[in-house]
Design a protein around this motif. Structure first.
Motif, PDB file in Angstrom:
ATOM      1  N   MET A 275       0.832  -1.201   0.000  1.00 16.05           N
ATOM      2  CA  MET A 275       0.000   0.000   0.000  1.00 16.05           C
ATOM      3  C   MET A 275       0.870   1.255   0.000  1.00 16.05           C
ATOM      4  SD  MET A 275      -3.131   0.917   2.597  1.00 16.05           S
ATOM      5  CE  MET A 275      -3.989  -0.637   2.363  1.00 16.05           C
ATOM      6  N   ILE A 276       1.902   1.233   0.823  1.00 19.63           N
ATOM      7  CA  ILE A 276       2.792   2.397   0.923  1.00 19.63           C
ATOM      8  C   ILE A 276       3.422   2.725  -0.425  1.00 19.63           C
ATOM      9  CG2 ILE A 276       5.066   3.059   1.854  1.00 19.63           C
ATOM     10  CD1 ILE A 276       4.062   1.795   4.536  1.00 19.63           C
ATOM     11  N   ASP A 277       3.732   1.690  -1.204  1.00 20.81           N
ATOM     12  CA  ASP A 277       4.349   1.923  -2.515  1.00 20.81           C
ATOM     13  C   ASP A 277       3.373   2.542  -3.520  1.00 20.81           C
ATOM     14  OD1 ASP A 277       6.689   0.901  -1.597  1.00 20.81           O
ATOM     15  OD2 ASP A 277       6.605  -0.981  -2.719  1.00 20.81           O
ATOM     16  N   GLN A 278       2.068   2.440  -3.268  1.00 20.39           N
ATOM     17  CA  GLN A 278       1.093   2.865  -4.283  1.00 20.39           C
ATOM     18  C   GLN A 278       0.315   4.121  -3.913  1.00 20.39           C
ATOM     19  OE1 GLN A 278       1.044   1.366  -7.249  1.00 20.39           O
ATOM     20  NE2 GLN A 278       2.532  -0.179  -6.606  1.00 20.39           N
ATOM     21  N   VAL A 279       0.427   4.581  -2.678  1.00 26.59           N
ATOM     22  CA  VAL A 279      -0.231   5.837  -2.300  1.00 26.59           C
ATOM     23  C   VAL A 279       0.799   6.746  -1.637  1.00 26.59           C
ATOM     24  CG1 VAL A 279      -2.526   4.797  -1.987  1.00 26.59           C
ATOM     25  CG2 VAL A 279      -0.995   5.019  -0.028  1.00 26.59           C
ATOM     26  N   SER A 280       0.510   8.039  -1.644  1.00 24.42           N
ATOM     27  CA  SER A 280       1.473   8.952  -1.015  1.00 24.42           C
ATOM     28  C   SER A 280       1.017   9.358   0.390  1.00 24.42           C
ATOM     29  CB  SER A 280       1.683  10.188  -1.888  1.00 24.42           C
ATOM     30  OG  SER A 280       0.442  10.794  -2.169  1.00 24.42           O
ATOM     31  N   LEU A 281      -0.192   8.966   0.768  1.00 21.81           N
ATOM     32  CA  LEU A 281      -0.691   9.296   2.111  1.00 21.81           C
ATOM     33  C   LEU A 281       0.011   8.462   3.184  1.00 21.81           C
ATOM     34  CD1 LEU A 281      -4.570   9.412   1.639  1.00 21.81           C
ATOM     35  CD2 LEU A 281      -2.990  11.337   1.821  1.00 21.81           C
ATOM     36  N   PRO A 282       0.039   8.979   4.423  1.00 22.57           N
ATOM     37  CA  PRO A 282       0.541   8.155   5.530  1.00 22.57           C
ATOM     38  C   PRO A 282      -0.364   6.938   5.738  1.00 22.57           C
ATOM     39  CG  PRO A 282       0.165  10.442   6.228  1.00 22.57           C
ATOM     40  CD  PRO A 282      -0.379  10.320   4.853  1.00 22.57           C
ATOM     41  N   VAL A 283       0.263   5.790   6.003  1.00 20.99           N
ATOM     42  CA  VAL A 283      -0.472   4.545   6.213  1.00 20.99           C
ATOM     43  C   VAL A 283      -0.347   4.123   7.673  1.00 20.99           C
ATOM     44  CG1 VAL A 283      -0.483   2.067   5.663  1.00 20.99           C
ATOM     45  CG2 VAL A 283      -0.304   3.762   3.824  1.00 20.99           C
ATOM     46  N   ILE A 284      -1.474   3.786   8.261  1.00 21.72           N
ATOM     47  CA  ILE A 284      -1.541   3.341   9.661  1.00 21.72           C
ATOM     48  C   ILE A 284      -1.759   1.829   9.644  1.00 21.72           C
ATOM     49  CG2 ILE A 284      -2.868   3.520  11.813  1.00 21.72           C
ATOM     50  CD1 ILE A 284      -3.805   6.363  10.501  1.00 21.72           C
ATOM     51  N   ALA A 285      -0.789   1.067  10.167  1.00 19.66           N
ATOM     52  CA  ALA A 285      -0.889  -0.402  10.128  1.00 19.66           C
ATOM     53  C   ALA A 285      -1.851  -0.892  11.206  1.00 19.66           C
ATOM     54  CB  ALA A 285       0.486  -1.030  10.337  1.00 19.66           C
ATOM     55  N   ALA A 286      -2.714  -1.830  10.840  1.00 17.71           N
ATOM     56  CA  ALA A 286      -3.665  -2.415  11.791  1.00 17.71           C
ATOM     57  C   ALA A 286      -3.808  -3.902  11.516  1.00 17.71           C
ATOM     58  CB  ALA A 286      -5.023  -1.735  11.674  1.00 17.71           C
ATOM     59  N   GLY A 287      -3.962  -4.687  12.587  1.00 18.04           N
ATOM     60  CA  GLY A 287      -4.133  -6.124  12.420  1.00 18.04           C
ATOM     61  C   GLY A 287      -2.987  -6.902  13.028  1.00 18.04           C
ATOM     62  N   GLY A 288      -3.189  -7.470  14.205  1.00 16.95           N
ATOM     63  CA  GLY A 288      -2.168  -8.319  14.809  1.00 16.95           C
ATOM     64  C   GLY A 288      -1.114  -7.569  15.587  1.00 16.95           C
ATOM     65  N   ILE A 289      -1.278  -6.248  15.740  1.00 13.69           N
ATOM     66  CA  ILE A 289      -0.266  -5.438  16.439  1.00 13.69           C
ATOM     67  C   ILE A 289      -0.680  -5.314  17.899  1.00 13.69           C
ATOM     68  CG2 ILE A 289       0.871  -3.188  16.533  1.00 13.69           C
ATOM     69  CD1 ILE A 289      -0.044  -3.110  13.413  1.00 13.69           C
ATOM     70  N   MET A 290       0.140  -5.870  18.788  1.00 11.73           N
ATOM     71  CA  MET A 290      -0.266  -6.009  20.190  1.00 11.73           C
ATOM     72  C   MET A 290       0.696  -5.370  21.179  1.00 11.73           C
ATOM     73  SD  MET A 290      -3.187  -7.701  20.180  1.00 11.73           S
ATOM     74  CE  MET A 290      -3.322  -8.247  21.889  1.00 11.73           C
ATOM     75  N   ASP A 291       1.894  -5.027  20.726  1.00 13.76           N
ATOM     76  CA  ASP A 291       2.879  -4.498  21.673  1.00 13.76           C
ATOM     77  C   ASP A 291       3.975  -3.758  20.911  1.00 13.76           C
ATOM     78  OD1 ASP A 291       4.444  -6.510  20.534  1.00 13.76           O
ATOM     79  OD2 ASP A 291       4.225  -7.873  22.233  1.00 13.76           O
ATOM     80  N   GLY A 292       5.084  -3.484  21.587  1.00 14.98           N
ATOM     81  CA  GLY A 292       6.145  -2.715  20.957  1.00 14.98           C
ATOM     82  C   GLY A 292       6.820  -3.439  19.808  1.00 14.98           C
ATOM     83  N   ARG A 293       6.767  -4.778  19.838  1.00 12.02           N
ATOM     84  CA  ARG A 293       7.309  -5.521  18.704  1.00 12.02           C
ATOM     85  C   ARG A 293       6.491  -5.228  17.449  1.00 12.02           C
ATOM     86  NH1 ARG A 293       7.399 -11.402  21.541  1.00 12.02           N
ATOM     87  NH2 ARG A 293       5.372 -10.609  22.228  1.00 12.02           N
ATOM     88  N   GLY A 294       5.176  -5.215  17.593  1.00 14.95           N
ATOM     89  CA  GLY A 294       4.313  -4.911  16.453  1.00 14.95           C
ATOM     90  C   GLY A 294       4.466  -3.478  15.983  1.00 14.95           C
TER      91      GLY A 294
END
Lengths: 352, 352
Positions: free
Chosen positions: A203-222
């Motif tokens: 997604m980041i490669d195809q849009v110029s807007l900032p992308v917010i990652a979601a899905g499976g992110i639970m802590d500082g590792r994510g």
């Protein structure tokens, strides 16, 4: 930990608490996250304009920091009397088991999006995010004119391209791991369910807007992983579900704290729209009616009495237990502790 | 970029080229990856002992660095004459279209695992990895006695726990994004398809073995993200599919280079076992026989002539086009360039 997006949102850390509709996102939770330097978000999809207005006031009483409100973009649906009668017939067996009335009268399938938007506009909300599609140009324009940052939700690159073209300020990339409703709006029936690790960089490669990652992110590792992928921030939902400030029902929290990563599934049986949650007896049993589920928001209205009665009876098996695939990592830490712990862990990973 | 696992594997960079069975993993590809500092891997699941022996010799002619061989752990299957006759009836229409014989005689469903293992033992292979389950204790012991590092494949935390108990040296965490066959062995029928972002940290918290992240990892962003999640290395398959050294069919490579992230799906119709590939006419059409697909390896043997004839005719629609959800990021770079570019990009992300 500052990115151009945290600057635009005027938040300290690139952590958004996901707008989990249906109870978890209390003003207490939202304010705690925003006060801790993240962005709390109200899941307002099911709320009346009055409830939205009230929630905004309660949030503002608790924090001077920015926060967001999330709305569901409505899609046209057709009401089939036969289909509804048939589904009610099927649902009546659950109603009998829970001791509630058969064939309840449904007076309203969903709240008015226009009135919800008006409440957001009147409330002076710093951030407004959308799920299930792209609101009309006039809505986006009205929000931007009041200085509200607008965020869309995409499950594919193509959806992100459409959201960018519509004038959004940022995009949530919702990976397949995410709990709750799928935001897919271009390919609803046969959603490809793309994992966060694959979705974010493409997604980041195809849009110029900032992308917010979601899905499976639970802590500082994510968080660290998402920033490495090129995301400007993360949105975490399941991570906050069992915290003290969350409004999730106690038996729902208990399920979240004991479920394993393999115990969630994507199902349309609660609302008529695909959503990921911990597998329940209702989900398993309703599979027999696959193909007969009325579309959102009809099914959502039809199952509401069942979910409410189950909650009242402390019976998780007939409640919707939305949760993501990272569920093993959920904790009972306070919302502020979750934000702090996530940031500290990500910093130590990125600086080692 | 060194981790305890790269030390154990005696490789320079924490990058494993995935053992893609069925053609892509030529000795040229494997040697190029190993010579570049990664670990090349032979997808030997479908190979005869003689072919394995020959491939090992060809790899050793091309590199003095470590490499791996991957085998499929067999599972018991029952052969139903009726089921096979019915499936052959269905497949005959594709055979007619491709101009090949109806009802081909199948003399062998799969190669002998015992003979394959013997070829690996005789060949002196530095690393042996397994998919579809846990080999017998005597197999693991024999390999370890010859100094071979043994690696298992897990799609859930529970599978990883079982692999650790069986004595594996490391575990590939196969996220839902991954192309090719699903390695699930505890819950094959209703696999939860857990995304890499969610799977890796949960697995790391529950086993003490090094975890190799796989699924959706296509470049240095994916490598940096995986290391941030706590992985000891990554395994990349789709990233190498279209490189010059890959043995993938030219029309397969062309499909990989033009497909979007939403164009893959998980299907059992080619082999009887769930695998992710670019959607083809065969996949869509065969959905009408859902529930009638014989188990692996029977279906795999039954569709072999169709896949081979389609490849000969340069018709991708009846070939298996295994690929992961990161497919938009595939390139035609050489294998060595892919390794180098991935490492450089990850280093610049982790050191910024």
């Amino acid at each position: 930990m500052q990115t151009p997006l945290t600057h635009k949102l005027q938040i300290r850390y690139p952590i958004l608490q996901a707008p989990m509709a249906g109870g978890p996102t209390t003003p207490e939770l939202i304010a705690a996250v925003s006060n801790a330097g993240g962005l709390g978000n109200l899941g307002a999809g099911y709320l009346t304009p009055e409830q939205i207005d009230q929630a905004i006031r309660e949030i503002k009483e608790r924090t001077a920091h920015p926060f967001g409100v999330n709305l569901f973009v409505p899609e046209p649906f057709t009401e089939s009397v036969d289909e509804i009668r048939q589904m009610n017939n099927s649902l009546n067996s659950y109603r009998a088991r829970l001791g509630i009335a058969q064939d309840p009268e449904i007076t309203k399938y969903a709240e008015s999006f226009e009135e919800q938007i008006q409440a957001v506009l009147d409330g002076g909300v710093p951030v407004c995010s959308f799920t299930f599609g792209i609101p009309g140009a006039s809505v986006i324009e009205a929000l931007k004119q009041r200085g509200t940052v607008v965020i869309g939700t995409a499950t594919t690159v193509e959806e992100a391209i459409r959201l960018e073209a519509a004038g959004m300020d940022a995009i949530v990339a919702q990976g397949s791991e995410a709990g709750g409703h799928r935001g897919a709006f271009l390919n609803r029936q046969d959603e490809p369910l793309i994992g966060t690790m694959a979705l974010v960089p493409q997604m980041i490669d195809q849009v110029s807007l900032p992308v917010i990652a979601a899905g499976g992110i639970m802590d500082g590792r994510g968080l660290a992983a998402s920033l490495a992928l090129g995301a400007s921030a993360v949105q975490m939902g399941t991570a906050f579900l069992a915290c003290p400030e969350s409004g999730a029902h106690p038996v729902y929290k208990q399920k979240v704290l004991t479920a394993h990563e393999e115990e969630t599934s994507v199902t349309p049986v609660y609302s008529g729209k695909a959503a990921r949650g911990i597998v329940t007896a209702f989900m398993k049993d309703m599979n027999q009616y696959a193909g007969e589920i009325p579309p959102y928001p009809i099914q959502n209205a039809l199952t509401r009495d069942i979910r409410q009665a189950a909650a009242k009876a402390n019976n998780p098996e007939y409640m919707s237990l939305w949760a993501g695939q990272g569920v093993r990592l959920a904790t009972t830490r306070s919302a502020a502790d979750i934000v702090r712990h996530t940031v500290d862990q990500a910093m130590s990973i990125l600086n080692r």
